[in-house]
Structure formats: C-alpha cells, structure tokens
Design a protein around this motif. Structure first.
Motif: not given
Ligand code: HEM
Ligand SMILES: [Cu+2]
Ligand SMILES: [Cu+2]
Lengths: 613, 280
Positions: A355, A425-431, A493, A496, A498-500, B193, B195, B198, B200-201, B226, B233
C-alpha cells in the motif's frame, strides 16, 4: 609470533609428507582415510597484556562474548523502551512524561535496536564468532585482526546510537523504517541531530559488520578442517553462513540509503525529496522519490529478517537433534531450504510496500514470490517435528525453548502468509496485526532460540551448567507471557487499530480494545521481569553452577571436542581434529553409545550401521 | 506436570480464543467482502496447519520423552515423505494465492463509473477536491499552493475552474456508487484508511496514488491516518459520511467551486481597493 604450539606451524612439506604416507601406506579401502589438508596452518596472534587479551582481543571466542554482551546491553535498553510504550498504550495517563514525541522516539529506537543492534549482532557477531571456528575445526577466524576491528566498529556504532538519546531534540522518532520525507522534516521528533546520529550509527554498523561478515564467510569456505565437507557442517553453520552472505548483499543497500538521506538532510540534495510545502512554506527540495527509499530500505529490510531467522533455524535444528537424541530429519533438504530461502529473500522485498503507492502491478509478482518462500519454510518446520518423532526427547530447558520456538514460529509464519497475500494485506497492513505478526516470528521465535542456545552452550563457554530449575521457570514465564502478549494482539488489527498510534482516545469502535491493551501491558511487564530470572541464573551459575565437564550433552559436533573445556586460544591444542562424519549420528543402530562424535573414525564403530555422509 | 499438557493448553486456548473472541472485524461497509473471505480462507487453511503441527509436536513429546535405552529410529531421509509434504504445501499455497490475486486484480482496476475524489493530506489534516460538471479534475502542483489557491490548481487549466473544493475534513459519499480515491500529499507520507471500507493506500508527495471502493452502508465513519507522518499521526483523523443520493446532491450543491473562490477573492480585493480609494 606463535610461541605456544611449535609443532602446529608445520611447514608445507611436512604436511605433504603426511599425504605421502596416507597414500602409500593405505589404499582407498582404508575406511578411516580423510583427504589431507591443502593449506598450511594459520599463524595466530597471542596477546599477552590484559588489553590485547581481553579488550582489543583477536580471539574469535572473546570477540563473540564481547559482541554478545554489547548486544544484550542494547537489548535491555530496547526492552525498557518497550515497557514505556506498553505503559502508555495500556494506561494512557499513568506516566505523564511520555508525550507523543517521546512515544515515537521510543518506538523508533526500540525497533531499530531490537532488529539491528540486538538480534543481528547477537546471532552473527555473538554466536557466529564463538561457534564458527569451533564448529568447522579452525583455530580462529581467518582474519583475526579485522575481526577485532569489526567488534570495535560495532561498539562505536552503539555508542553513537546511545549518544542520540542525549543530544538536543533527542533521538529520531521517524519509525524504525526511517521513511523520508518525514524522517528529516521538523514534524518528526529528533529530525536534526537525532536522525543524523542514527544514520551515522547505521553506516558504522554496516562497515563494521562487513569486516566481520567477510571473516565468517571466508573462514567457513577456506578454513574447515580435514574431512569437514560442506555437507558435513552443522546446520548452525549453514544458517550463519547463508545469513552472512545475505548481509553482505543487503547491507550495502542500507548504507547507500543512509548516505543519500544524510545528503538530503545536510546538503539539501533531493534523492528522496519531492517538492514539499510545510507550514505554508515551499521547501528547497524537488524531484526526488520517497518510494525509492522504501525500495532500498526493504531490499535491505526483508533479507534482514532472514539474517535473523536463518541462524535461528540452523541453531534450533542442532539443539533439537542433540536433545532429541536423533539425527535431524532430511539434512540435505534443510541445507537446500536454508540456501533457497536466502536466495528467494532478495525477490520479495516489496511485500512491505503493497500500500505504498508503488506501481500496483508489482503486487502480483511480490505476492507470488512471497508465498513461494512459504514452501521451503514449511518444509523446515515439518523436518523439525519429524525429528521429534520416534526420538528420545530430553525434556530439559533447551528442548522447551526449541518447542516454544516451533509453536511461535509456526504461528508467526502463518500470519506471514496473511500479510504476503496482497489482497489480505491491504486491510491489515499498518495495523496491530503486523505488529503481532513480526513480534511473533522475528521477535519471540528467535529469542526462544537464543535463550535455548544460551542454556545449551553456556557450559561450553564457562565450564558450568545453568540451573535447570530456574531455567524452566524462565521458560514458562517467557513463553506463556510472550504468547499472551502477541496472540491476542492480532485481533486488535482486525478491529483496525493502526500501529504507531500514541493514543487511540475517542475512536468509538476501538473502545473494546482498552481491556486488552491493559492485559497486554501487564503481560509485557511480567515477561520483562522474568528475564531477570535468566540474568540471575547466569550470574550465579558462573560461580556456583555445576561443573560441566567435557561434552555434558553428549553432542557430536566439534565445538564440544576441544582438548580443554572451555576451549583455549587456538582451540585444538597441537593437532587439528579430523572429521569422519556429519554431526547427527545419534542412536545409530548397532552402535554402543547413543552418539558418535564427528571425530570418531569408522574403524572404531565397525558395528554401527551409519549412513554414509 | 508434563510440559506436553501446557503446550496442548496453548493450542486449545488459541482455538477457543479465536472462536469466542469479542474482538473481530468492524462490520464491513464496502464492496470488499472478498477480502474478508480470503482472510477467512487463510484462517481455515493456516489455522489447520497450525493445529496439526502443534498437535503432532505435543504427541511426540508425550510419546517419546526420555527413557534410558528407548529405541530410536535412525532414518536420515525419506524422499517419498518429503515429496508428499512438498506437494501438499504447494497445493495449499496455491489455494491461498489464487483467490488473493483475483481480489487484488479487482482492487487495482477501478470501474468506469467511479466518482473521483481527490484527497489532500498534510501534517496534520485532510481536505478534498471533487471534479465539477466536466467530471475532470484540473491539474495541480504543490508548488502552486497559496492562501488563495489551497489546492495548487493550475490557473491556466480550464478543467480546474469548476472543481469543487472542500476545505474541511468531512467527506460525503453516495451509497452504492464506486469511488476512486486519488491521493495527494503536500508534505510527507499519509494513508487514508477507513477500517470499515477495508481499503487503503499511501499518499505520497510528488505523485498521485489511488484506490477504489463502493460504500454500501449509510452511516458515519472515522478516517484514520495509517502511515506514520510525524508527531500528529495518531490525531490525524477525519470523517466520511455515506448517505443516500438525495442527501448527497443537497450537500454537493452547497459546496464552493474554484471559480467561486476566485470570484470571492476578487470581490474582496476590489472591495479592499474601493476602501483604499475612498480613504484617499
Ligand atoms: C517483551 C518484548 C517486547 C515488547 C513488549 C514490545 C513492544 C512493542 C511495542 C509496544 C511497539 C510499538 C507498537 C506501535 O506503537 O506501533 C513495538 C514496535 C516494534 N518492535 Fe517490539 N516489543 C518487544 C520485543 C521486540 C523484539 C524482540 C523485536 C525484534 C524483532 C521487536 C521489534 C519491534 C519493531 C521492529 C517495532 C516497530 C517499530 C516501528 O514501528 O518503527 N520488538 N514493540
Ligand atoms: Cu519482508
Ligand atoms: Cu499519519
């Protein structure tokens, strides 16, 4: 220079005369025949002062311990940072000094320390240095001086990294991935001195590491003792060897991206910097590509996870085999899997970038290559558990850590298949699913191996055993605790989260995460404190541990077969060992004992029905 | 207690946790149900492998824990078994990859009738631009951004004049109509994003990225950034309101176009000059 083994310095003619007797006195029927050495033996430097013996030491074993202790020190810093983060996430208002700036600095330093300065340095610098010469039957690394310099470069890199905690603005808070433009712009904490010191430290690390890495590779290729063919090397060595080769190819990408980013920061070049408007002001940048950095970073970053994983794979194979008293199942396939995974790992990097805005067509290619890696990886797992089948398993601390590794690695490997499959991965990335996945697979699983390896080799390094009783407590706290941190975290995750994220505050649908976050924080603190059992065990066992004697685990591999335990400088006394078999001849039918060491000549175990290796 | 019992407990506990967990997907509000399906498929296959491997391991440690003189098998290799395992794993991997790639193919190919929405991200906030009646967004550049031209639209591009500018972080969308989100960033990386959708970019300064989805449930949704973008952030939130066609049309009518904005500024300026003149 060498004053200790006069005979060892045999000139080439003497060796070839030995060859003569080998050839003339025997025929190829002689079952104990081993090809003669092709090179004369190495001259060793013997330090005599305290400084040359223990500080600027050229003995790989001491360098290994130095690497180990320095890496563990950084690991403890990383651990303390993780507590602070977890306190913030579980109990947001409890510790007032954790501001968003601090949180992001902690995340960044924690991530970078754990991956690079802790795990990489520990596996390759620590275990690599200690074990390579011993396991291949060399007296030392081929370039002992360079090896010494390698450690001190690493040491300086660590000092520079730690210094960044004390400079104005503090350490960088750019995330361990250091993505520009954010990493070098004022919206990120530590975007002046912090990031510059981080980039400098990484560059030093790479330079130092290259010196060590060349040593490991050349020692393994050139300094093996007689009879130690490549296909008789312990899997530990295969893992370390392949990981080092990866490091030699991957670290340059990190080095150039560090240099380019330093130039962007200090000279306002625009390698990674497009036109940017910040706080209403157009900055002096233009035309660069932030995605380019990500490609360079992950071209390093993905092999990096295998740089950590492959030595762990190798070591755990050996630990399982020794303590299950059975040969490792499918040795050749294990070797090819290690090499294959290593090779493939250079073709999957963009699975971290699904992404990122790269050309979307790349997704097909990288999802396919990523899932292809799953096949050799799965085979390794099968081979570990098949090794346990019809074995004679000692349920000691070492084995427990191996079992803990299998569970956490399989768990983390499977969530890796989620993230590698681009649509998933699209919904899960960065979570938090990602956080849970990589902690399970490259945090907890390799740590299980490291700890198992410490219980296994402590007797070799110190001559004393660690306490089994404390070891088991340590294992259960660590394994169950870490599993309860990361298993539930995947589900955050799915919600939803998000990480960080410094704080979730008022998001309606994540209110349900509060309870879990508190639980995870408590578990993280417990796991952290359980490590003090380990440290206590190590410190007390140094003086009161049971004397280990020679080869306490009845292992076959060479490191246990030195004339002195712990091994002395030069490792082998007067004569280098000669190898007659692979290190996995356990419970061979017809043999009197349940193990046959690598140095046992076939004529001594005539009745054993060994497979030819 | 035999360690096997605890390991067994870990496996059983994991499965029970998965079955009874109160933490699960937010209810989906877009067309990407297929992503959830692929995840569930991966759960079945992957979870199955996890359970089998762990149970086999537990079986081994129960059956073969150390006994003096136990007969141990000595079989370094078994080509047949290795072959079977390789093939079985390959088949499993293909079963996961194939549906995943099909879904991904849909994800990167936007339907023709998609509405375009440009999302502008900066540290730390969002704004939006919609094409006007011509259905085309005017070209824009970061360097052209000023107070009078908050999106940096090229003034000599006629397509830009009727663009609808929303200088606010609330975006309205029509239900059951695909949207193509075009992402621009003015400074660092961000990621738009929701949730429940679903998808994202990342938004990247210097280039335009995109993704699409079709919202299909009326309601209000929180947008989360995200991709890490600096200290703000975690606070970089926004809102999407999915509503019926009628409500959407009403909303869109109230929004200002770029030419409205220019006209307003010109009249302000002329007022100012008038004021200045009358002061003479
Ligand atoms: C008990 C031990 C550990 C705990 C409690 C812990 C906890 C955390 C937490 C809370 C985060 C930040 C999540 C976020 O806000 O995004 C994090 C990030 C991270 N951790 Fe750990 N961690 C531990 C051990 C490790 C180990 C052993 C590794 C080595 C691989 C590791 C690697 C990382 C990395 C790479 C990040 C990402 C940093 C970033 O987002 O830039 N951690 N960890
Ligand atoms: Cu990767
Ligand atoms: Cu952000």
């Amino acid at each position: 220079m060498s004053d200790e083994y006069n005979q060892k310095n045999t000139p080439l003619e003497a060796q070839s005369s030995e060859t003569m007797t080998d050839i003339s006195g025997t025929t190829s029927k002689d079952i104990d025949y081993v090809r003669p050495a092709e090179l004369p033996e190495q001259d060793l430097y013997h330090g005599h002062s305290f400084i040359t013996k223990w500080v600027f030491c050229q003995d790989a074993k001491v360098i290994g311990v130095q690497y180990f202790l320095t890496a563990v020190f950084t690991g403890i810093v990383g651990l303390v940072l993780s507590w602070l983060m977890r306190l913030q996430l579980g109990y947001p208002d409890l510790v007032p000094f954790i501001t968003a700036e601090h949180y992001y600095q902690f995340v960044t330093m924690h991530g970078m320390i754990m991956v690079v300065y802790f795990l990489t340095a520990l596996f390759l610098g620590g275990f690599g240095n200690y074990l390579i010469p011993l396991m291949v039957g060399a007296r030392d690394m081929v370039f002992p001086y360079v090896n010494m310099v390698s450690f001190w470069m690493f040491f300086i890199a660590v000092c520079v990294l730690m210094a960044s905690f004390f400079v104005p603005g503090g350490p960088t808070g750019a995330g361990w991935t250091l993505y520009p433009p954010q990493a070098i712009l004022p919206g990120t904490p530590g975007s002046n001195m912090g990031i510059i010191l981080m980039l400098a430290s990484l560059s030093l690390f790479v330079i130092g590491f290259t010196m060590g890495g060349l040593n490991y590779i050349i020692t393994i290729l050139q300094a093996r003792t007689r009879g130690m063919t490549l296909m008789r090397m312990p899997l530990t060595i295969w893992g370390i060897f392949t990981a080092t080769a990866l490091a030699m190819l991957a670290f340059p990408a990190l080095l150039v991206s560090c240099i380019m980013m330093t130039l962007d920061k200090m000279l306002e070049t625009s390698f990674f910097m497009p036109a940017i408007i910040q706080a209403g002001e157009v900055l002096d940048y233009g035309g660069g590509s932030p995605v380019l950095f990500q490609h360079l970073f992950w071209f390093f970053g993905h092999p990096e996870v295998y740089i950590v994983a492959l030595p762990a794979f190798g070591i755990v194979s050996d630990l399982i085999s020794v303590h299950a008293r059975k040969n490792i199942f499918g040795y050749r396939m294990m070797v090819w899997a290690i090499v294959g995974i290593g090779g493939l790992s250079f073709f999957v990097w963009a699975h971290h970038m699904y992404v990122s805005g790269m050309n979307p067509w790349f997704g097909f290619f990288f999802a396919t290559t990523t899932l292809i890696i799953a096949v050799p990886t799965a085979l390794k797992v099968y081979n570990w558990i098949i090794t346990l089948f019809r074995a004679n398993i000692r349920m000691n601390t070492v084995m427990l850590f191996c079992l803990g590794f299998i569970v956490t690695f399989v768990n983390g490997g499977i969530t890796g298949i989620f993230l590698g499959n681009v649509a998933v991965d699209i919904p899960l990335s960065d979570t938090y699913f990602v956080i849970a996945h990589f902690h399970m697979v490259m945090g907890v699983a390799p740590l299980m191996v490291i700890m198992g390896a410490v219980y296994h080799w402590f007797p070799l390094v110190t001559g004393r055993m660690l306490s089994e009783k404390l070891g088991k407590w340590h294992f259960w706290f660590t394994f169950l605790g870490a599993y309860s941190i990361y298993f539930p975290m995947h589900y955050l995750g799915f919600i939803g989260v998000p990480r960080r994220y410094f704080e979730m505050y008022d998001s309606p649908y994540v209110a349900s995460a509060t309870g879990m976050n508190e639980f995870i924080t408590v578990a993280a603190l417990i796991v952290g404190f359980a490590q003090f059992i380990f440290i206590y065990n190590i410190v007390t066992s140094l003086s009161i541990g049971k004397p280990a004697g020679k080869n306490p685990w009845k292992a076959n591999s060479l490191e246990w077969l030195t004339p002195e335990v712990p091994p002395a400088h030069g490792n082998w006394g007067e004569k280098l060992p000669v190898i007659h078999r692979w290190p996995y001849d356990f419970n061979v039918p017809g043999a009197k004992e349940d193990y046959i060491t690598q140095t046992t000549p076939p004529s001594e175990v005539m009745s054993a029905e060994v497979e030819k290796t | 207690m035999h360690p096997g019992i605890i390991f067994l407990g870990v496996v059983v506990g994991s499965v029970l946790f998965h079955i009874f967990t109160p933490w699960w997907w937010t209810d989906i509000a877009s067309n990407w149900g297929a992503m959830d399906d692929t995840i569930n498929l991966t759960f079945w296959i992957g979870g199955g492998v996890f359970i089998l491997v762990c149970l086999f391991m537990v079986y081994c440690i129960f059956m073969f824990s150390y006994k003096e003189g136990r007969k141990v098998e000595y079989k370094p290799e078994d080509h047949k078994l290795e072959k079977i395992l390789t093939i079985a794993t390959t088949v499993g991997v293909i079963a996961l990859l194939a549906p995943g790639l099909i879904v991904y193919n849909n994800y990167i190919n936007t339907p023709k009738n998609a509405l375009q929405v440009e999302v502008n991200a900066w540290q730390w906030g969002w704004q939006y631009r919609l094409p006007g009646e011509d259905g085309i967004l005017g070209t824009a550049q970061v360097a052209k951004i000023t107070d009078d031209n908050p999106f940096g639209i090229n003034l000599d591009d006629p397509n830009g004049k009727d663009d609808i500018l929303i200088e606010d972080d609330v975006l309205h969308l029509k239900t059951d109509r695909p949207v193509k989100i075009l992402l621009r960033s003015l400074d660092v990386l961000h990621n738009y994003y929701v949730p429940q959708f679903r998808a994202k970019m990342d938004a990247i300064p210097g280039i335009i990225t995109y993704y699409w989805f079709e919202p299909n449930k009326i309601g209000e949704y929180e947008v989360l950034c995200a991709e890490y973008c600096g200290v703000g952030h975690y606070a970089m939130r926004a809102k999407v309101i999915v509503e019926s066609e009628g409500n959407y049309e009403n909303w869109i009518k109230e929004q200002e176009t770029f030419s409205d904005l220019i006209a307003k500024q010109e009249s302000n300026e002329s007022k100012l000059t008038l004021v200045a003149k009358s002061n003479d």
